[in-house]
Design a protein around this motif. Structure first.
Motif, mmCIF file in Angstrom:
data_model
loop_
_atom_site.group_PDB
_atom_site.id
_atom_site.type_symbol
_atom_site.label_atom_id
_atom_site.label_comp_id
_atom_site.label_asym_id
_atom_site.label_seq_id
_atom_site.Cartn_x
_atom_site.Cartn_y
_atom_site.Cartn_z
ATOM 1 N N PHE A 104 0.819 -1.210 0.000
ATOM 2 C CA PHE A 104 0.000 0.000 0.000
ATOM 3 C C PHE A 104 0.858 1.267 0.000
ATOM 4 O O PHE A 104 0.596 2.203 -0.771
ATOM 5 C CB PHE A 104 -0.953 0.019 1.197
ATOM 6 C CG PHE A 104 -2.237 -0.705 0.937
ATOM 7 C CD1 PHE A 104 -3.277 -0.102 0.252
ATOM 8 C CD2 PHE A 104 -2.400 -2.016 1.357
ATOM 9 C CE1 PHE A 104 -4.454 -0.774 -0.002
ATOM 10 C CE2 PHE A 104 -3.571 -2.704 1.103
ATOM 11 C CZ PHE A 104 -4.609 -2.088 0.425
ATOM 12 N N ALA A 105 1.841 1.341 0.872
ATOM 13 C CA ALA A 105 2.670 2.551 0.961
ATOM 14 C C ALA A 105 3.377 2.842 -0.364
ATOM 15 O O ALA A 105 3.309 3.970 -0.868
ATOM 16 C CB ALA A 105 3.662 2.434 2.113
ATOM 17 N N PRO A 106 4.062 1.866 -0.986
ATOM 18 C CA PRO A 106 4.676 2.176 -2.281
ATOM 19 C C PRO A 106 3.665 2.512 -3.370
ATOM 20 O O PRO A 106 3.954 3.311 -4.269
ATOM 21 C CB PRO A 106 5.478 0.909 -2.618
ATOM 22 C CG PRO A 106 5.027 -0.143 -1.689
ATOM 23 C CD PRO A 106 4.492 0.545 -0.480
ATOM 24 N N PHE A 107 2.459 1.923 -3.285
ATOM 25 C CA PHE A 107 1.432 2.266 -4.271
ATOM 26 C C PHE A 107 1.089 3.749 -4.177
ATOM 27 O O PHE A 107 1.041 4.458 -5.195
ATOM 28 C CB PHE A 107 0.184 1.414 -4.035
ATOM 29 C CG PHE A 107 -0.927 1.681 -5.019
ATOM 30 C CD1 PHE A 107 -0.949 1.053 -6.249
ATOM 31 C CD2 PHE A 107 -1.956 2.564 -4.718
ATOM 32 C CE1 PHE A 107 -1.979 1.296 -7.150
ATOM 33 C CE2 PHE A 107 -2.976 2.816 -5.609
ATOM 34 C CZ PHE A 107 -2.992 2.182 -6.835
ATOM 35 N N PHE A 108 0.864 4.237 -2.956
ATOM 36 C CA PHE A 108 0.521 5.656 -2.795
ATOM 37 C C PHE A 108 1.744 6.559 -3.029
ATOM 38 O O PHE A 108 1.578 7.734 -3.369
ATOM 39 C CB PHE A 108 -0.106 5.901 -1.427
ATOM 40 C CG PHE A 108 -1.567 5.547 -1.394
ATOM 41 C CD1 PHE A 108 -2.523 6.455 -1.824
ATOM 42 C CD2 PHE A 108 -1.990 4.291 -0.978
ATOM 43 C CE1 PHE A 108 -3.866 6.127 -1.830
ATOM 44 C CE2 PHE A 108 -3.334 3.957 -0.978
ATOM 45 C CZ PHE A 108 -4.283 4.876 -1.410
ATOM 46 N N ASP A 109 2.949 6.010 -2.887
ATOM 47 C CA ASP A 109 4.150 6.773 -3.258
ATOM 48 C C ASP A 109 4.266 6.915 -4.774
ATOM 49 O O ASP A 109 4.844 7.888 -5.271
ATOM 50 C CB ASP A 109 5.405 6.071 -2.727
ATOM 51 C CG ASP A 109 5.556 6.206 -1.217
ATOM 52 O OD1 ASP A 109 4.913 7.104 -0.632
ATOM 53 O OD2 ASP A 109 6.308 5.409 -0.620
ATOM 54 N N ALA A 110 3.710 5.952 -5.500
ATOM 55 C CA ALA A 110 3.789 5.990 -6.966
ATOM 56 C C ALA A 110 2.856 7.033 -7.565
ATOM 57 O O ALA A 110 3.169 7.663 -8.586
ATOM 58 C CB ALA A 110 3.461 4.605 -7.541
ATOM 59 N N LEU A 111 1.705 7.252 -6.947
ATOM 60 C CA LEU A 111 0.683 8.108 -7.552
ATOM 61 C C LEU A 111 1.151 9.532 -7.841
ATOM 62 O O LEU A 111 0.811 10.085 -8.902
ATOM 63 C CB LEU A 111 -0.573 8.120 -6.669
ATOM 64 C CG LEU A 111 -1.289 6.773 -6.519
ATOM 65 C CD1 LEU A 111 -2.524 6.923 -5.632
ATOM 66 C CD2 LEU A 111 -1.680 6.202 -7.877
ATOM 67 N N PRO A 112 1.913 10.192 -6.938
ATOM 68 C CA PRO A 112 2.353 11.564 -7.254
ATOM 69 C C PRO A 112 3.207 11.660 -8.514
ATOM 70 O O PRO A 112 3.340 12.752 -9.086
ATOM 71 C CB PRO A 112 3.154 11.963 -6.004
ATOM 72 C CG PRO A 112 2.605 11.113 -4.908
ATOM 73 C CD PRO A 112 2.273 9.812 -5.566
ATOM 74 N N LYS A 113 3.773 10.544 -8.959
ATOM 75 C CA LYS A 113 4.579 10.568 -10.181
ATOM 76 C C LYS A 113 3.709 10.727 -11.433
ATOM 77 O O LYS A 113 4.227 10.916 -12.535
ATOM 78 C CB LYS A 113 5.442 9.306 -10.271
ATOM 79 C CG LYS A 113 6.444 9.174 -9.121
ATOM 80 C CD LYS A 113 7.323 7.953 -9.266
ATOM 81 C CE LYS A 113 8.246 7.799 -8.051
ATOM 82 N NZ LYS A 113 9.151 8.950 -7.899
ATOM 83 N N LEU A 114 2.390 10.657 -11.259
ATOM 84 C CA LEU A 114 1.474 10.949 -12.371
ATOM 85 C C LEU A 114 1.335 12.447 -12.615
ATOM 86 O O LEU A 114 0.770 12.865 -13.629
ATOM 87 C CB LEU A 114 0.093 10.356 -12.080
ATOM 88 C CG LEU A 114 -0.024 8.829 -12.085
ATOM 89 C CD1 LEU A 114 -1.347 8.398 -11.468
ATOM 90 C CD2 LEU A 114 0.115 8.283 -13.499
ATOM 91 N N ALA A 115 1.832 13.265 -11.684
ATOM 92 C CA ALA A 115 1.675 14.718 -11.810
ATOM 93 C C ALA A 115 2.344 15.257 -13.066
ATOM 94 O O ALA A 115 1.785 16.116 -13.766
ATOM 95 C CB ALA A 115 2.235 15.415 -10.561
#
Length: 513
Positions: A104-115
């Motif tokens: 879960f933590a790395p998944f939510f760390d990945a999302l900001p890279k969509l910016a």
């Protein structure tokens, strides 16, 4: 002598409808209502771009095809999901694909890279979009909106009742009290509520309460407080006092546009939200068609919560012991083990004629809107509760985590359309056997919900009344319909045209004369 020029007049020329960019969290329970929002906005003529990723775009293909057939100004924009994220296996692009809590933590760390990809897409648009509507759990969109000067609204999935509790808990220090060490069942009153609301340390409001997620929570709150307003899947006649107080506490507009599920007006639209083959859809519908009106209890715990064998067996035995017809949805992952498959087959044989088990995804709207369904055993996710309310179906409440315990308080204590199953603490996502719900509790709650008597009749009466109000809210002239009109008009580009009443062409005509 040339005619005198009249003073310059400023007028508002007809202008195009606004362009909304919708950015859901890539999780089914968050994506589905925002897709419904996108379809409603596009149905009113606004241009809509829904941001997703390749895996999630495949899931939305049915919606995209239907929008194309209807010639709606709705497009699905695929951004590449970040790769090579430490601790996140490749291919995971949706929360429901996670099978290990450590992901879960790395998944939510990945999302900001969509910016970056999102900003590049928006910069290439001319003119720039009118508004970004992003999920509360997508705080990374805030910087993009600020850099491009685009207004931003946050979409929050829960009820206004929950959101007001959460905001009051932050403003009055309740978050700090419930986060401190102590007895999980210690009780606290939520301050600033128009009705008495009591929570325990275990059921207190707050997303990302798990240790290790504090930084994500802080970013989400900051993005909420800097947004230009909120969009909520609810309607005024359901939560009027809570909506007003939430808007006052938030200090910005709250656009109540629901029930968003009512964007799906026909069978194709209802089923395009699901993942079932046509044959299995037909089998579900045919089975329901053969059942008596209001006789079936529908059982579904959403897209994320998963039941381990011990708890799964208790659910099945409880439904069997209730004696009521049931339609039960189980996840493919829940029936992976041979012993579970064999047990389910035996249950189906014993309950043949009054029980149907659906493995995988079910067309929930098509089920809840069917005349045969008279009750719903639910995890109290707000989407499911709004869908049950929209179709006048009372519920058995079995909250699991996050906002679900306060959603339960709303439907049971305030709205009077629910029977609690009796859980008092959240379960871990992949371990629901620490505090099992036993078959006797399940049979009791189902029998109480589906039975006769004054209390059951009153729940059904209230559910019918709220369902009628839900439909009125979405009709032209209804509160949610008019709120959407106001939102669209507030973001419509205003093109000011300054012109003399005597134009250059008229000057030429005078000269000729």
């Amino acid at each position: 002598m040339a005619p005198m020029e009249e003073p310059i007049a400023s007028t508002l020329a007809p202008s195009p409808l606004p362009h909304f960019v919708i950015v859901p969290l890539v999780e089914q329970g968050h994506t589905i209502p925002m897709v419904d929002l996108a379809r409603l906005l596009a149905g009113r003529g606004a241009r809509v771009s829904l941001i997703t990723t390749p895996v999630n775009a495949c899931r939305l293909r049915g919606v995209a095809d239907q929008a194309a057939r209807a010639k709606l100004p709705l497009e699905f924009i695929e951004l590449p999901f970040p790769t090579e994220i430490h601790g996140l296996p490749p291919g995971i692009e949706n929360v429901d694909q996670i099978t290990d809590f450590s992901h879960f933590a790395p998944f939510f760390d990945a999302l900001p890279k969509l910016a970056g990809p999102l900003e590049a897409y928006l910069r290439a648009l001319a003119p720039r979009p009118s508004c970004i509507v992003s999920d509360w759990c997508n705080p990374w969109t805030a910087g993009v909106a600020t850099r491009l000067g685009i207004p931003r609204l946050f979409f929050h999935g829960p009820s206004c009742f929950y959101s007001l509790c959460d905001l009051n808990a932050m403003d009055h220090g309740l978050h700090d009290q419930t986060s401190a060490a102590g007895d999980d069942q210690e009780k606290f009153a939520v301050p600033g509520m128009p009705v008495h609301v009591e929570v325990t340390r275990a059921t207190a409001p707050g997303f990302f309460k798990t240790p290790g997620f504090e930084a994500i929570w802080e970013r989400c709150v900051e993005a909420m407080l800097t947004a230009d307003g909120a969009v909520v899947n609810t309607f005024v006649d359901l939560e009027d006092e809570f909506v007003a107080r939430y808007e006052a506490a938030l200090g910005k507009p709250v656009w109540t546009l629901g029930p968003l599920c009512l964007a799906n007006e026909d069978a194709d639209a209802m089923e395009s939200r699901g993942d079932m083959s046509g044959v299995r859809r037909s089998a579900v519908t045919a089975w329901l068609d053969a059942m008596g009106t209001g006789s079936v209890v529908y059982v579904n715990f959403g897209s994320v919560a998963r039941k381990l064998p011990r708890q799964l067996f208790e659910v099945g035995h409880g439904l069997e012991d209730s004696g009521k017809p049931f339609l039960w949805v189980v996840k493919e992952a829940e029936v992976a083990a041979q012993e579970v498959r064999e047990w389910l087959e035996a249950l189906e044989a014993r309950t043949a004629g009054r029980g149907l088990v659906v493995r995988g995804w079910a067309p929930q709207l098509a089920v809840l809107s069917h005349r045969a369904v008279g009750g719903f055993v639910t995890h109290c996710g707000w989407n499911s509760l709004m869908e049950s309310i929209a179709y006048s179906v009372p519920v058995v409440t079995w909250p699991h985590f996050a906002d679900q315990f306060l959603n339960e308080r709303l439907v049971v204590d305030v709205l009077g359309v629910g029977v609690p199953i009796g859980v008092t603490a959240p379960v871990r996502l992949f371990d629901d056997e620490t505090l099992p719900v036993v078959r006797g509790d399940i049979a009791r709650a189902v029998s109480e919900l589906m039975g006769g008597g004054n209390e059951a009749g009153e729940r059904r009466r209230k559910a019918k009344e709220y369902g009628e109000k839900a439909h009125r809210a979405m009709e032209k002239g209804g509160s949610s319909y008019e709120k959407m009109t106001q939102l669209i008009e507030s973001l419509r580009p205003q093109v000011v045209v300054e012109a003399n009443k005597t134009t250059e062409l008229e000057h030429c005509m005078h000269a000729v004369r």
